[in-house]
Design a protein around this motif. Sequence first.
Motif, PDB file in Angstrom:
ATOM      1  N   ALA A 287      -0.030  -1.793   5.770  1.00  0.00           N
ATOM      2  CA  ALA A 287       0.267  -0.389   6.027  1.00  0.00           C
ATOM      3  C   ALA A 287       0.554  -0.150   7.506  1.00  0.00           C
ATOM      4  N   GLY A 288       1.682   0.527   7.768  1.00  0.00           N
ATOM      5  CA  GLY A 288       2.065   0.841   9.133  1.00  0.00           C
ATOM      6  C   GLY A 288       3.052  -0.128   9.739  1.00  0.00           C
ATOM      7  N   ASP A 289       3.224  -1.313   9.116  1.00  0.00           N
ATOM      8  CA  ASP A 289       4.185  -2.285   9.640  1.00  0.00           C
ATOM      9  C   ASP A 289       5.611  -1.802   9.394  1.00  0.00           C
ATOM     10  N   PRO A 290       6.517  -2.073  10.341  1.00  0.00           N
ATOM     11  CA  PRO A 290       7.910  -1.649  10.159  1.00  0.00           C
ATOM     12  C   PRO A 290       8.627  -2.471   9.095  1.00  0.00           C
ATOM     13  N   LEU A 291       9.560  -1.821   8.409  1.00  0.00           N
ATOM     14  CA  LEU A 291      10.393  -2.483   7.405  1.00  0.00           C
ATOM     15  C   LEU A 291      11.789  -2.715   7.973  1.00  0.00           C
ATOM     16  N   PRO A 292      12.547  -3.633   7.369  1.00  0.00           N
ATOM     17  CA  PRO A 292      13.949  -3.819   7.801  1.00  0.00           C
ATOM     18  C   PRO A 292      14.747  -2.525   7.616  1.00  0.00           C
ATOM     19  N   THR A 293      15.856  -2.434   8.308  1.00  0.00           N
ATOM     20  CA  THR A 293      16.722  -1.266   8.175  1.00  0.00           C
ATOM     21  C   THR A 293      17.426  -1.279   6.816  1.00  0.00           C
ATOM     22  N   GLU A 294      18.075  -0.176   6.490  1.00  0.00           N
ATOM     23  CA  GLU A 294      18.843  -0.106   5.240  1.00  0.00           C
ATOM     24  C   GLU A 294      19.870  -1.227   5.174  1.00  0.00           C
ATOM     25  N   SER A 295      20.592  -1.408   6.280  1.00  0.00           N
ATOM     26  CA  SER A 295      21.640  -2.436   6.303  1.00  0.00           C
ATOM     27  C   SER A 295      21.057  -3.826   6.090  1.00  0.00           C
ATOM     28  N   GLU A 296      19.928  -4.094   6.728  1.00  0.00           N
ATOM     29  CA  GLU A 296      19.285  -5.401   6.576  1.00  0.00           C
ATOM     30  C   GLU A 296      18.804  -5.610   5.141  1.00  0.00           C
ATOM     31  N   LEU A 297      18.280  -4.542   4.527  1.00  0.00           N
ATOM     32  CA  LEU A 297      17.840  -4.648   3.137  1.00  0.00           C
ATOM     33  C   LEU A 297      19.020  -4.870   2.198  1.00  0.00           C
ATOM     34  N   MET A 298      20.130  -4.183   2.471  1.00  0.00           N
ATOM     35  CA  MET A 298      21.340  -4.380   1.666  1.00  0.00           C
ATOM     36  C   MET A 298      21.772  -5.843   1.690  1.00  0.00           C
ATOM     37  N   GLU A 299      21.762  -6.407   2.881  1.00  0.00           N
ATOM     38  CA  GLU A 299      22.226  -7.794   3.028  1.00  0.00           C
ATOM     39  C   GLU A 299      21.246  -8.774   2.378  1.00  0.00           C
ATOM     40  N   GLU A 300      19.966  -8.527   2.565  1.00  0.00           N
ATOM     41  CA  GLU A 300      18.972  -9.467   2.058  1.00  0.00           C
ATOM     42  C   GLU A 300      18.829  -9.391   0.543  1.00  0.00           C
ATOM     43  N   LEU A 301      18.920  -8.161  -0.013  1.00  0.00           N
ATOM     44  CA  LEU A 301      18.711  -7.976  -1.442  1.00  0.00           C
ATOM     45  C   LEU A 301      20.009  -7.968  -2.242  1.00  0.00           C
ATOM     46  N   HIS A 302      21.130  -7.983  -1.520  1.00  0.00           N
ATOM     47  CA  HIS A 302      22.448  -8.034  -2.165  1.00  0.00           C
ATOM     48  C   HIS A 302      22.690  -6.841  -3.088  1.00  0.00           C
ATOM     49  N   VAL A 303      22.400  -5.653  -2.577  1.00  0.00           N
ATOM     50  CA  VAL A 303      22.631  -4.427  -3.337  1.00  0.00           C
ATOM     51  C   VAL A 303      23.354  -3.418  -2.454  1.00  0.00           C
ATOM     52  N   SER A 304      23.887  -2.376  -3.087  1.00  0.00           N
ATOM     53  CA  SER A 304      24.649  -1.372  -2.358  1.00  0.00           C
ATOM     54  C   SER A 304      23.735  -0.419  -1.583  1.00  0.00           C
ATOM     55  N   ARG A 305      24.351   0.343  -0.683  1.00  0.00           N
ATOM     56  CA  ARG A 305      23.582   1.315   0.086  1.00  0.00           C
ATOM     57  C   ARG A 305      22.972   2.385  -0.824  1.00  0.00           C
ATOM     58  N   ASN A 306      23.747   2.833  -1.820  1.00  0.00           N
ATOM     59  CA  ASN A 306      23.222   3.843  -2.749  1.00  0.00           C
ATOM     60  C   ASN A 306      21.983   3.341  -3.487  1.00  0.00           C
ATOM     61  N   SER A 307      22.040   2.085  -3.933  1.00  0.00           N
ATOM     62  CA  SER A 307      20.892   1.519  -4.652  1.00  0.00           C
ATOM     63  C   SER A 307      19.672   1.409  -3.749  1.00  0.00           C
ATOM     64  N   ILE A 308      19.901   0.992  -2.499  1.00  0.00           N
ATOM     65  CA  ILE A 308      18.793   0.893  -1.547  1.00  0.00           C
ATOM     66  C   ILE A 308      18.186   2.259  -1.294  1.00  0.00           C
ATOM     67  N   ARG A 309      19.040   3.259  -1.110  1.00  0.00           N
ATOM     68  CA  ARG A 309      18.529   4.598  -0.811  1.00  0.00           C
ATOM     69  C   ARG A 309      17.745   5.172  -1.997  1.00  0.00           C
ATOM     70  N   GLU A 310      18.238   4.939  -3.210  1.00  0.00           N
ATOM     71  CA  GLU A 310      17.505   5.401  -4.388  1.00  0.00           C
ATOM     72  C   GLU A 310      16.159   4.683  -4.500  1.00  0.00           C
ATOM     73  N   ALA A 311      16.175   3.385  -4.215  1.00  0.00           N
ATOM     74  CA  ALA A 311      14.943   2.602  -4.290  1.00  0.00           C
ATOM     75  C   ALA A 311      13.929   3.074  -3.257  1.00  0.00           C
ATOM     76  N   LEU A 312      14.389   3.298  -2.040  1.00  0.00           N
ATOM     77  CA  LEU A 312      13.486   3.729  -0.979  1.00  0.00           C
ATOM     78  C   LEU A 312      12.919   5.121  -1.256  1.00  0.00           C
ATOM     79  N   LYS A 313      13.757   5.985  -1.819  1.00  0.00           N
ATOM     80  CA  LYS A 313      13.291   7.332  -2.164  1.00  0.00           C
ATOM     81  C   LYS A 313      12.186   7.260  -3.216  1.00  0.00           C
TER      82      LYS A 313
END
Length: 236
Positions: A31-57
Amino acid sequence: MATVPRPARQSRATEAQEGVKNLIVTRGLVAGDPLPTESELMEELHVSRNSIREALKALQAVGIVDIRHGFGMFVGRMSLAGLVDELTFHSRITLQNGKNHLVNLIEIREILESGLVGRLIDLEPAADLTSVAEVIARMEAEAEAGLVSPETDRLFHDLLYRPLGNPLVSQLLGAFWDVYDKLRDALGSPDEPPGDVARRHRDIYTAVLACDRAAAVAAVHAHFEGVRNRVARIRG
């Protein structure tokens, strides 16, 4: 009529949620540790920005991710806020329908605290209950003035079980308190004399201090009898 297939984006968003959770676990983040950015998550998880944003929400809604605009994304701190809102909502519905699910919540809390006082007695070395004694003194002073405040009552239970070293106990009991607080208007004022409220809490404290398990459990049950009587007034 043909079944409409689930949109692929929804499936990818679900996969993205699992991907973010797995990332947190495999990297040993807390808890409290930083997460990768949206762009980094997109690249690492191989998903679109919309999917990442829905997942994060979705993950933010359950407290797994904490999004601080202008600062970034972090691993969320455990919260039972969603549970409190749901229990409060359904309790309001049952009150309107002539039923009362608060009775069920009180039963669960009573069972929980009956076990917790036993764990306190089993502690080696014995639990330091100095702070609890101070709260009881405050409670008795309030009782003489005519009303034991909910805040003092809540503090007694929080401090009593703190020596167990289990933060989830405090959070879970706090969730029950939050539900009661949100329904305070429906519950009305306590019908138990303030002096009796203070005495029942002192009985719990005294029994735990004396390491008398049977007396401690009996004192917990006696305390909750007053709570049940208050709730029974609004049962249909």
